[in-house]
Enzyme design. Structure first.
Site, mmCIF file in Angstrom:
data_model
loop_
_atom_site.group_PDB
_atom_site.id
_atom_site.type_symbol
_atom_site.label_atom_id
_atom_site.label_comp_id
_atom_site.label_asym_id
_atom_site.label_seq_id
_atom_site.Cartn_x
_atom_site.Cartn_y
_atom_site.Cartn_z
ATOM 1 C CG HIS A 59 -13.779 1.521 -1.529
ATOM 2 N ND1 HIS A 59 -14.286 1.853 -2.761
ATOM 3 C CD2 HIS A 59 -13.009 2.578 -1.166
ATOM 4 C CE1 HIS A 59 -13.857 3.053 -3.111
ATOM 5 N NE2 HIS A 59 -13.077 3.514 -2.167
ATOM 6 C CB SER B 237 -6.033 7.126 -5.902
ATOM 7 O OG SER B 237 -7.339 7.669 -5.899
ATOM 8 C CE LYS C 55 -9.258 -0.984 -4.753
ATOM 9 N NZ LYS C 55 -10.325 -0.106 -4.239
ATOM 10 C CB THR D 59 -13.188 1.625 -8.057
ATOM 11 O OG1 THR D 59 -11.824 1.676 -7.649
ATOM 12 C CG2 THR D 59 -14.083 1.589 -6.823
ATOM 13 C CE1 TYR E 19 -13.952 5.226 -6.841
ATOM 14 C CE2 TYR E 19 -12.117 6.749 -6.677
ATOM 15 C CZ TYR E 19 -12.928 5.804 -6.109
ATOM 16 O OH TYR E 19 -12.739 5.423 -4.797
#
Lengths: 369, 366
Positions: free
Chosen positions: A255, A107, A231, A156, A130
């Site tokens: 998510h 992440s 994603k 994402t 992100y």
């Protein structure tokens, strides 16, 4: 503590071991948590059509993801802030994934940096991204991931704002002060201020770029040669746009039901996306996968692989690296058994005809002959 | 206290239940007979699934919309509910200030505890007035004129209440409804009969005009220049008649499930009405809205705006004006997140393809 016999048992142990704020952060979903429940329940409504009298003495579960050969189509999803679960955090997860011969996705909001995770040893790893308002931060981070040997970017796309996770709002969730978002250390973006809300929601509102759009997928391609997985796509319309954007693949994801409540379970949206992608790029899935049978169902509906998130974090909280290894082992063994009992000896043998969905029941009230 | 505010509408309901005497809570919370429709109003929303679109620049979300030429900050209107002094001593004056501070239109109930004039003078805002037609037409006509002269901008004629629905909690509680100041001098409202049943029901039976019919729309038009909405339409047939009757809008409502039990959930009836109206007039919907995602679903199915009743009443009961305001703000905030996560920057961008109903799922298989 009795013997752990399935991945779901780790959740109760994690709940006992972790402070409420941390457990709730991992466990909860958005608003009414309808989608959170539905991610599991939708799997339970899919039934098997097993084929018998097939020699299943040898089962080959190996899969190829973006050209990388892995031991099974079960990969690790990017869960944030894993050192809240266990002091070894992302290191433990990375080692367990490598030992199992599968892919870990790190992440952006990890409590270990891309370099630190790379230093745990060899392994195929993806990096979840992100997009921050400050694009220089994004560029640097993507370059660092690339240099550290990460093989793909999972972008994402469902988080222009953080979903309303009411447990986090009530708990005033914030990253514990002894931890930092290691990828952003030295950038003034590594810590989370306490606020009259979820600290993470405030952080996202302040830092994450709400203007993110399809043209930014092109921008991302201009700054990295890594393949990009989009994603958070759950409609056919966006699946087609993803193909046009040059994405290397799609991850059907809601998510972990933490963003928009009342979106469909990912397993319910999968087939629509697979049909729209029409084989031009692979489609993966996360959300609600807790059993080997769930993995099989996703593959039967056209997924090229699945990612698991919460089971990894709960096992990490319970037993550290050994727990994560155990989760991957149990998932693998359950999946192998499902293949054997369904009469499939390789992933290519798994077909749409091996399962039966709600939709099939409505469209064809009587099973096919 | 301020640090631990409720985080959703449902939590305000819990607080209201603790704050209110049983009779008052049951009055606002209860529905007709088996309360099937009461549950269904909420449950039907949970069966509608969202289809979010990603990678849309949602850095600016504009929730504003217009109704009768008035611009609203968001498509959320305060529905008419009766007797706000049951919830709070300030009654509708507090609700009016809460709505005005959120730039939301409030519909004042015919059964309000506060006088029309007192609500009008409480603060500046766009307000509508909900009307019951009494057997004694002079009573209704007088109140219409008073609302009009107080600056109310539209009339919502309730058309689903020729008789009061059987609200069994009120019957059991021998419900006594607070006397409306608006009727003072117009009629006697004394009722000393406490023997049995709901006093409200007895009062309604004595006053409401069960002969109300389509021709009375003409009568209403003859006594007011305010635009008229019909509140309580749940079929295509009546929606078409409403358009023919020349009304300004239609409100899909089952009266908060307080009239005819086993009427459809309003969100389940909305699309039928929207199709029948075919864009001739705006369609609003009330009943069962507890989340920003519910507002989003109603708009996707063709509503221009929604009306929210019980949640505002619960907010008022729990925390007075601040609670009512917080409820409206929470719904606005939730709608904003829902729009952002669905990839809709304005209410105009919310389309039918952003939702999937049970009907859609079944049709897609045939």
């Amino acid at each position: 503590m009795g013997e752990i016999t399935n991945v779901m048992e780790y959740q109760a142990i994690a709940k006992q071991k972790l402070p409420k704020m941390i457990y709730d952060y991992y466990a909860s979903g958005a608003e009414d948590e309808w989608t959170l429940k539905e991610n599991r329940e939708a799997f339970s409504r899919i039934l098997f059509r097993p084929r018998i009298l097939i020699d299943v003495s040898k089962i080959d579960m190996s899969a190829t993801v973006l050209g990388f050969k892995i031991s099974m189509p079960i990969m690790i999803a990017p869960s944030a802030m894993q050192k809240m679960a266990h002091p070894d955090g992302e290191y433990a997860t990375a080692r367990a994934a490598s030992a199992a011969g599968t892919i870990m996705t790190l992440s952006s909001w990890a409590t270990s940096s891309v370099e630190e995770v790379a230093s745990t040893g060899p392994g195929i790893r993806f990096f979840q991204l992100y997009v921050y308002k400050d694009r220089n931060v994004v560029e640097q981070l993507v370059r660092r991931a690339e240099r550290a040997g990460f093989k793909a970017i999972a972008l994402t796309v469902d988080t222009p704002r953080l979903g309303r996770r009411e447990a986090d709002i009530k708990n005033r969730f914030v990253l514990p002060p002894y931890l930092t978002l290691k990828n952003f250390e030295g950038l003034d973006l590594a810590e989370m201020d306490k606020s009259n809300d979820s600290g993470l929601a405030s952080y996202v509102a302040g830092q994450i770029d709400r203007t993110l759009s399809w043209k930014d997928v092109k921008w991302l391609q201009s700054i990295t040669s890594l393949p990009i997985l989009v994603k958070g796509v759950i409609t056919a319309e966006d699946a087609r746009l993803a193909v046009h954007s040059g994405a290397a693949g799609i991850i059907v994801s809601n998510h972990g039901a933490r963003q928009l409540d009342y979106v469909p379970a990912t397993i319910s949206a999968l087939e629509e996306v697979v049909t729209a992608a029409a084989g031009r790029i692979p489609v993966y899935l996360d959300g609600g996968v807790r059993r080997g049978t769930d993995v099989f169902k996703a593959l039967a509906l056209g997924a090229a692989g699945v990612f698991i998130g919460r089971p990894v974090v709960f096992a990490l909280a319970a037993e550290g690296e050994a727990g994560v290894r155990n989760v991957l082992r149990m998932m693998r063994e359950e999946f192998e058994l499902t293949m054997a009992l369904s009469g499939c000896t390789s992933l290519a043998d798994i077909t749409r005809a091996h399962i039966y969905t709600d939709a099939d029941r409505l469209a064809r009230p009587f099973p096919r002959l | 206290m301020e640090d631990n505010l409720p985080v959703n509408v449902r939590e305000y309901q819990e607080l209201a239940k603790k704050a209110l005497p049983k009779m008052a809570y049951d009055y606002i919370n209860g529905g007709a007979e088996d309360e099937h429709t009461l549950r269904e109003n909420i449950a039907a929303y949970t069966r509608i699934i969202l289809r979010p679109r990603v990678l849309v620049d949602v850095s600016k979300i504009d929730m504003s919309t217009t109704l009768l030429g008035y611009t609203m900050r968001s498509p959320i209107i305060v529905a008419p509910t009766g007797g706000h002094k049951l919830a709070h001593p300030e009654g509708e004056k507090a609700t009016a200030r809460a709505a005005a501070s959120c730039n939301a239109i409030m519909v004042l109930s015919f059964s309000s505890s506060c006088k029309i004039e007192d609500v009008a003078s409480s603060c500046n805002a766009i307000r509508f007035y909900q009307l019951y037609v009494y057997k004694n037409r002079n009573v209704s006509a007088t109140l219409v004129r008073r609302a009009e002269s107080c600056g109310f901008k539209a009339l919502l004629l309730t058309v689903d209440t020729p008789m009061l629905g059987r609200r069994e909690a009120d019957i059991r509680n021998k419900m006594v409804f607070p006397r409306s100041g608006n009727l003072e001098g117009l009629m006697t409202t004394d009722d000393h009969d406490t023997t049995n049943g709901s006093q409200l029901e007895r009062f309604a039976r004595a006053t409401l005009d069960p002969s109300l019919s389509w021709k009375d729309i003409e009568w209403l038009k003859s006594i007011t220049s305010m635009p008229i909405f019909l509140k309580g339409i749940v079929t295509a047939e009546d929606a078409r008649r409403a358009v023919e009757a020349g009304v300004a809008g239609v409100i899909v409502s089952n009266h908060g499930a307080r009239q005819l039990d086993y009427a459809p959930a309003t969100i389940a009836a909305l699309e039928e009405v929207v199709r029948a109206v075919a864009g001739a007039v705006p369609v609003l919907v009330d009943g069962g809205i507890r989340r920003g995602t519910d507002v989003f679903k109603a708009l996707a199915l063709g509503a221009r705006a929604v009306m929210v009743g019980r949640p505002v009443f619960f907010g008022l009961a729990a925390r007075g004006e601040a609670g009512a305001r917080h409820v409206i703000e929470m719904l606005n905030g939730e709608l904003e997140v829902a729009m952002a996560l669905c990839g809709c920057r304005s209410v105009g961008e919310i389309t039918r393809s952003h939702v999937m109903t049970e009907g859609d799922r079944i049709r897609s298989l045939l």
